[in-house]
Design an enzyme around this catalytic site. Structure first.
Site, short mmCIF file in Angstrom:
data_model
loop_
_atom_site.label_atom_id
_atom_site.label_comp_id
_atom_site.label_asym_id
_atom_site.label_seq_id
_atom_site.Cartn_x
_atom_site.Cartn_y
_atom_site.Cartn_z
N HIS A 119 101.06 68.09 25.33
CA HIS A 119 102.08 67.04 25.97
C HIS A 119 103.31 67.44 25.23
O HIS A 119 103.12 68.19 24.17
CB HIS A 119 101.73 65.63 25.35
CG HIS A 119 102.70 64.29 25.76
ND1 HIS A 119 103.79 64.35 24.98
CD2 HIS A 119 102.38 63.66 26.59
CE1 HIS A 119 104.47 63.26 25.61
NE2 HIS A 119 103.86 62.85 26.58
N ASP A 196 95.68 66.02 18.35
CA ASP A 196 96.56 64.90 19.07
C ASP A 196 95.61 64.27 19.95
O ASP A 196 94.95 64.58 20.86
CB ASP A 196 97.62 65.60 20.04
CG ASP A 196 98.40 64.64 20.92
OD1 ASP A 196 97.78 63.39 20.60
OD2 ASP A 196 99.05 65.17 21.68
N GLN A 199 95.34 60.68 24.03
CA GLN A 199 94.61 60.44 25.13
C GLN A 199 93.14 59.94 24.98
O GLN A 199 92.35 59.52 25.86
CB GLN A 199 94.64 61.29 26.16
CG GLN A 199 95.95 61.53 26.77
CD GLN A 199 96.50 60.19 27.38
OE1 GLN A 199 95.45 59.36 27.98
NE2 GLN A 199 97.75 60.04 27.59
N LYS A 222 98.22 52.97 23.48
CA LYS A 222 97.18 53.75 24.48
C LYS A 222 96.03 53.27 24.08
O LYS A 222 94.84 53.73 24.74
CB LYS A 222 97.43 55.18 24.08
CG LYS A 222 98.57 55.85 24.82
CD LYS A 222 98.70 57.12 25.34
CE LYS A 222 99.91 57.86 25.07
NZ LYS A 222 100.71 57.65 26.46
N CYS A 362 105.30 64.97 31.29
CA CYS A 362 105.64 65.38 29.70
C CYS A 362 104.66 66.56 29.38
O CYS A 362 104.46 66.68 28.19
CB CYS A 362 105.71 64.33 28.77
SG CYS A 362 106.76 62.91 28.88
#
Ligand code: PLP
Length: 404
Positions: A119, A196, A199, A222, A362
């Protein structure tokens, strides 16, 4: 939907109030769970005060709730101690924090390895660091399916790699990263690993110690909590060795005109008033998540993902991006329909109460590698059901009727 999961939708105030809505954009923002919303309202109604400053009872109650929120996040991530949890404004801020604070410990010629699948939040901060300090930035390529191609990992790391910063799961293809392979290779050259998790978190609690990573970033919105709050996990010895990123109240030991000393982590990285109510709401969402049967939820999400992939594969001129097998990905499914712009597709779908995102997500370097400029993305969360998938497949039939 499995009997035990059918009532989940009603636990999300927005979804409960909009039974006609097929919300398939949870990768952008998951809906807030009632427990998180209630916790925010309770805090703002009964305990609203600044934290780590006041000595009166109300402020102490706010301090306690904020501390407990940190402990809950530490449990959700299986961190060794709550002090390894830094509250930020979101995953983007967490990733920038590492790029700035850990980045300040790097020298020209040190290498940071990221991937094509990142991202922009885990891409641009490293380019900015390269600009500032002269570090080398290297890229793990992706396969035709958008999975990280780890075949040449040792060469990509070289001997000067200091940090590997990669996504745990792509926000476009849903492809999971082989974190164990990356951690093993990184350890061989003494590099740190930043994951990261933006998600990954909505698909269940994480275990940073089992993953073996040094830093872990995610956003509250999220994983069924409020917006405006995020988390950076960092191993305590690494946080302790890092200079602060932002200066201001709350992050200092002592300030004189001549000099300022820093507070210990995590406060060193929480300059200014933190997102107090949002952190408390996030903790309530994570507490709720920790009560769920994730094996059952994964089976449910995979079943829906498989159903969607099967249906999409029957649509002419539709190209599915990412791994074809539902089991190899989180329930995030992006596709391109030849000759149709994703914004037009999303508009037709919106007219049928289907909320999907179209665009570059993104992740322009990834889309370029996959040979598309934009795509349409359906992302599935635990509150979705077969009716959502059927509505989407019917909607796409309508898209083809009206736009082609
Ligand atoms: N990383 C990934 C993989 C994402 O999908 C996102 C948001 O979509 C981010 C980072 C940035 O998250 P936020 O906008 O909440 O800071």
């Amino acid at each position: 939907m499995n009997a035990d999961l059918t009532s989940l939708r009603s636990e999300f105030p927005l979804l409960a109030a909009a039974p006609q809505l097929h919300y398939l954009d949870s990768a952008a923002t998951a809906q807030i769970h009632r427990a998180a919303l209630d916790a925010v309202v309770r805090h703002e109604t009964n305990r609203r005060a600044n934290v780590m400053r006041g000595t009166y009872a109300l402020a102490e109650a706010a301090d306690l709730a904020f501390d407990q929120a940190r402990q809950t996040v530490a449990r959700f991530l299986n961190a060794a101690a709550p002090d390894e949890i830094v509250f930020t404004s979101g995953a983007t801020a967490s990733l920038n924090l590492v790029a700035q604070a850990f980045g300040n410990t790097l020298r020209a010629g040190d290498r940071v390895l990221i991937s094509v699948a990142e991202h922009h939040s885990n891409f641009v901060p490293w380019q900015m660091l390269r600009e500032r300090t002269g570090i080398e930035l290297a890229l793990i390529p992706v396969t035709a399916d958008g999975e990280l191609d780890l075949a040449h990992l040792p060469e990509l790391m070289g001997s000067n790699c200091r940090l590997v910063a990669v996504t745990q799961c792509s926000n476009v293809t849903g492809a999971w990263t082989d974190v164990a392979a990356i951690v093993t290779a990184a350890r061989k050259v003494g590099a740190r690993v930043l994951l990261d998790g933006a998600q990954a978190v909505q698909h269940g609690p994480q275990d940073v110690r089992a993953l073996g990573v040094d830093f872990y970033a995610f956003s509250g919105h999220k994983c069924f909590g409020s917006g405006g709050v995020g988390v950076l996990y960092g191993r305590s010895e690494l946080l302790a060795a890092m200079p602060p990123f932002l200066g201001g109240g709350g992050m200092i030991g002592e300030v004189t005109f001549a000099d300022t000393t820093w507070a210990a982590p995590p406060q060193r990285f929480e300059a200014g008033t933190p997102p107090i109510a949002q952190a408390i709401g996030l903790a309530a969402a994570l507490d709720w998540m920790m009560t769920l049967d994730w094996a059952q939820i994964h089976a449910h999400e995979q079943q829906l993902c498989g159903l969607l992939i099967e249906g999409l594969q029957r649509i002419p001129q539709l190209r599915l991006l990412g791994p074809a097998a539902a089991a190899s990905r989180a329930p995030i499914v992006s596709f391109d329909i030849e000759g149709l712009h994703p914004h037009d597709i999303c508009q037709v779908l919106d007219s049928r109460n289907l909320a999907l995102r179209g665009g570059h997500h993104c992740a322009q370097p990834l889309l370029a590698a996959l040979g598309v400029e934009a795509c349409t993305r359906a992302s599935i969360a635990l509150y979705n059901d077969e009716a959502d998938i059927r509505a989407l497949l019917d909607g796409l039939a309508e898209v083809r009727r009206t736009l082609t």
